[in-house]
Design a protein around this motif. Structure first.
Motif, PDB file in Angstrom:
ATOM      1  N   UNK A 146      10.373   4.588  27.849  1.00 18.08           N
ATOM      2  CA  UNK A 146      11.386   5.463  27.267  1.00 18.08           C
ATOM      3  C   UNK A 146      11.651   5.117  25.813  1.00 18.08           C
ATOM      4  N   UNK A 147      11.433   3.850  25.443  1.00 20.06           N
ATOM      5  CA  UNK A 147      11.716   3.422  24.081  1.00 20.06           C
ATOM      6  C   UNK A 147      10.510   3.521  23.156  1.00 20.06           C
ATOM      7  N   UNK A 148       9.381   3.842  23.694  1.00 19.28           N
ATOM      8  CA  UNK A 148       8.197   3.976  22.856  1.00 19.28           C
ATOM      9  C   UNK A 148       7.810   5.440  22.751  1.00 19.28           C
ATOM     10  N   UNK A 149       7.291   5.799  21.617  1.00 20.69           N
ATOM     11  CA  UNK A 149       6.849   7.169  21.439  1.00 20.69           C
ATOM     12  C   UNK A 149       5.355   7.215  21.715  1.00 20.69           C
ATOM     13  N   UNK A 150       4.942   8.126  22.583  1.00 16.25           N
ATOM     14  CA  UNK A 150       3.534   8.231  22.912  1.00 16.25           C
ATOM     15  C   UNK A 150       2.775   8.862  21.753  1.00 16.25           C
ATOM     16  N   UNK A 151       1.586   8.346  21.519  1.00 19.04           N
ATOM     17  CA  UNK A 151       0.745   8.930  20.481  1.00 19.04           C
ATOM     18  C   UNK A 151       0.120  10.208  21.021  1.00 19.04           C
ATOM     19  N   UNK A 152      -0.277  11.117  20.149  1.00 23.73           N
ATOM     20  CA  UNK A 152      -0.947  12.330  20.616  1.00 23.73           C
ATOM     21  C   UNK A 152      -2.196  12.014  21.448  1.00 23.73           C
ATOM     22  N   UNK A 153      -2.908  10.950  21.061  1.00 27.52           N
ATOM     23  CA  UNK A 153      -4.112  10.573  21.815  1.00 27.52           C
ATOM     24  C   UNK A 153      -3.763  10.133  23.225  1.00 27.52           C
ATOM     25  N   UNK A 154      -2.675   9.367  23.374  1.00 25.00           N
ATOM     26  CA  UNK A 154      -2.290   8.908  24.710  1.00 25.00           C
ATOM     27  C   UNK A 154      -1.807  10.073  25.573  1.00 25.00           C
ATOM     28  N   UNK A 155      -1.188  11.063  24.949  1.00 24.06           N
ATOM     29  CA  UNK A 155      -0.768  12.257  25.688  1.00 24.06           C
ATOM     30  C   UNK A 155      -2.005  12.992  26.212  1.00 24.06           C
ATOM     31  N   UNK A 156      -3.019  13.139  25.365  1.00 26.97           N
ATOM     32  CA  UNK A 156      -4.259  13.797  25.783  1.00 26.97           C
ATOM     33  C   UNK A 156      -4.906  13.018  26.917  1.00 26.97           C
ATOM     34  N   UNK A 157      -4.961  11.699  26.791  1.00 29.53           N
ATOM     35  CA  UNK A 157      -5.561  10.869  27.833  1.00 29.53           C
ATOM     36  C   UNK A 157      -4.815  11.025  29.156  1.00 29.53           C
ATOM     37  N   UNK A 158      -3.500  10.985  29.089  1.00 26.49           N
ATOM     38  CA  UNK A 158      -2.693  11.148  30.299  1.00 26.49           C
ATOM     39  C   UNK A 158      -2.930  12.518  30.930  1.00 26.49           C
ATOM     40  N   UNK A 159      -3.006  13.542  30.100  1.00 31.58           N
ATOM     41  CA  UNK A 159      -3.234  14.893  30.609  1.00 31.58           C
ATOM     42  C   UNK A 159      -4.615  15.021  31.245  1.00 31.58           C
ATOM     43  N   UNK A 160      -5.631  14.391  30.648  1.00 34.08           N
ATOM     44  CA  UNK A 160      -6.975  14.481  31.229  1.00 34.08           C
ATOM     45  C   UNK A 160      -7.026  13.754  32.568  1.00 34.08           C
ATOM     46  N   UNK A 161      -6.315  12.644  32.681  1.00 28.07           N
ATOM     47  CA  UNK A 161      -6.270  11.934  33.960  1.00 28.07           C
ATOM     48  C   UNK A 161      -5.579  12.786  35.024  1.00 28.07           C
ATOM     49  N   UNK A 162      -4.518  13.438  34.630  1.00 23.69           N
ATOM     50  CA  UNK A 162      -3.799  14.311  35.561  1.00 23.69           C
ATOM     51  C   UNK A 162      -4.681  15.507  35.949  1.00 23.69           C
ATOM     52  N   UNK A 214      -4.165  13.944  15.190  1.00 30.27           N
ATOM     53  CA  UNK A 214      -4.568  14.021  13.779  1.00 30.27           C
ATOM     54  C   UNK A 214      -6.062  14.327  13.649  1.00 30.27           C
ATOM     55  N   UNK A 215      -6.363  15.154  12.692  1.00 26.88           N
ATOM     56  CA  UNK A 215      -7.732  15.662  12.534  1.00 26.88           C
ATOM     57  C   UNK A 215      -8.770  14.553  12.428  1.00 26.88           C
ATOM     58  N   UNK A 216      -8.424  13.452  11.786  1.00 29.80           N
ATOM     59  CA  UNK A 216      -9.405  12.373  11.626  1.00 29.80           C
ATOM     60  C   UNK A 216      -9.693  11.631  12.938  1.00 29.80           C
ATOM     61  N   UNK A 217      -8.854  11.862  13.968  1.00 26.28           N
ATOM     62  CA  UNK A 217      -9.072  11.220  15.277  1.00 26.28           C
ATOM     63  C   UNK A 217      -9.319  12.241  16.388  1.00 26.28           C
ATOM     64  N   UNK A 222     -11.527  15.215  21.661  1.00 25.35           N
ATOM     65  CA  UNK A 222     -12.330  16.347  22.129  1.00 25.35           C
ATOM     66  C   UNK A 222     -13.459  15.865  23.032  1.00 25.35           C
ATOM     67  N   UNK A 223     -14.075  14.762  22.681  1.00 28.45           N
ATOM     68  CA  UNK A 223     -15.144  14.214  23.528  1.00 28.45           C
ATOM     69  C   UNK A 223     -14.604  13.825  24.907  1.00 28.45           C
ATOM     70  N   UNK A 224     -13.426  13.225  24.936  1.00 27.78           N
ATOM     71  CA  UNK A 224     -12.829  12.839  26.222  1.00 27.78           C
ATOM     72  C   UNK A 224     -12.496  14.075  27.047  1.00 27.78           C
ATOM     73  N   UNK A 225     -11.941  15.075  26.402  1.00 27.36           N
ATOM     74  CA  UNK A 225     -11.609  16.310  27.110  1.00 27.36           C
ATOM     75  C   UNK A 225     -12.882  16.957  27.648  1.00 27.36           C
ATOM     76  N   UNK A 226     -13.945  16.955  26.878  1.00 31.99           N
ATOM     77  CA  UNK A 226     -15.208  17.541  27.334  1.00 31.99           C
ATOM     78  C   UNK A 226     -15.765  16.778  28.528  1.00 31.99           C
ATOM     79  N   UNK A 227     -15.683  15.450  28.472  1.00 32.61           N
ATOM     80  CA  UNK A 227     -16.169  14.623  29.585  1.00 32.61           C
ATOM     81  C   UNK A 227     -15.408  14.951  30.868  1.00 32.61           C
ATOM     82  N   UNK A 228     -14.096  15.046  30.754  1.00 31.54           N
ATOM     83  CA  UNK A 228     -13.267  15.346  31.923  1.00 31.54           C
ATOM     84  C   UNK A 228     -13.488  16.783  32.381  1.00 31.54           C
TER      85      UNK A 228
END
Length: 99
Positions: free
Chosen positions: A6-22, A50-53, A58-64
């Motif tokens: 609750x005290x940490x802010x999730x990074x956009x990458x971690x949100x994507x990872x969590x969503x792909x796992x779900x 962020x565009x540079x990451x 996208x590769x992780x999303x494609x794999x999933x």
């Protein structure tokens, strides 16, 4: 001292990872409507990386997505087999009733 989630802010990458796992879990459970809804939200989550990451996300999303597609194809074949069995049963029932 560990910070609570609750005290940490999730990074956009971690949100994507969590969503792909779900997404994978939903596909395994055959929750295809939820898979579809989450896929739409996942696109937006990827765009918030962020565009540079973004390439890695996208590769992780494609794999999933490939794994989810494989699950969907298995479910489709299973459903087609069941429907075929039901049709055969209906034909046999009609033949029995008319004979």
């Amino acid at each position: 001292m560990a910070l609570s989630k609750a005290h940490t802010q999730e990074s956009p990458e971690s949100v994507v990872l969590e969503m792909t796992q779900h997404l994978q879990a939903l596909a395994k459970d055959g929750a295809w409507d939820e898979v579809e809804n989450l896929t739409v939200r996942l696109r937006g989550a990827v765009m918030s990386v962020p565009e540079d990451r973004r390439r890695e996300a996208i590769h992780e999303v494609q794999r999933v997505t490939d794994k989810v597609l494989a699950e969907a194809e298995i479910a489709h074949r299973d459903l087609a087999d069941r429907l075929s069995g039901l049709r055969r049963g209906q034909v046999a029932t009609r033949a029995y009733q008319s004979g």
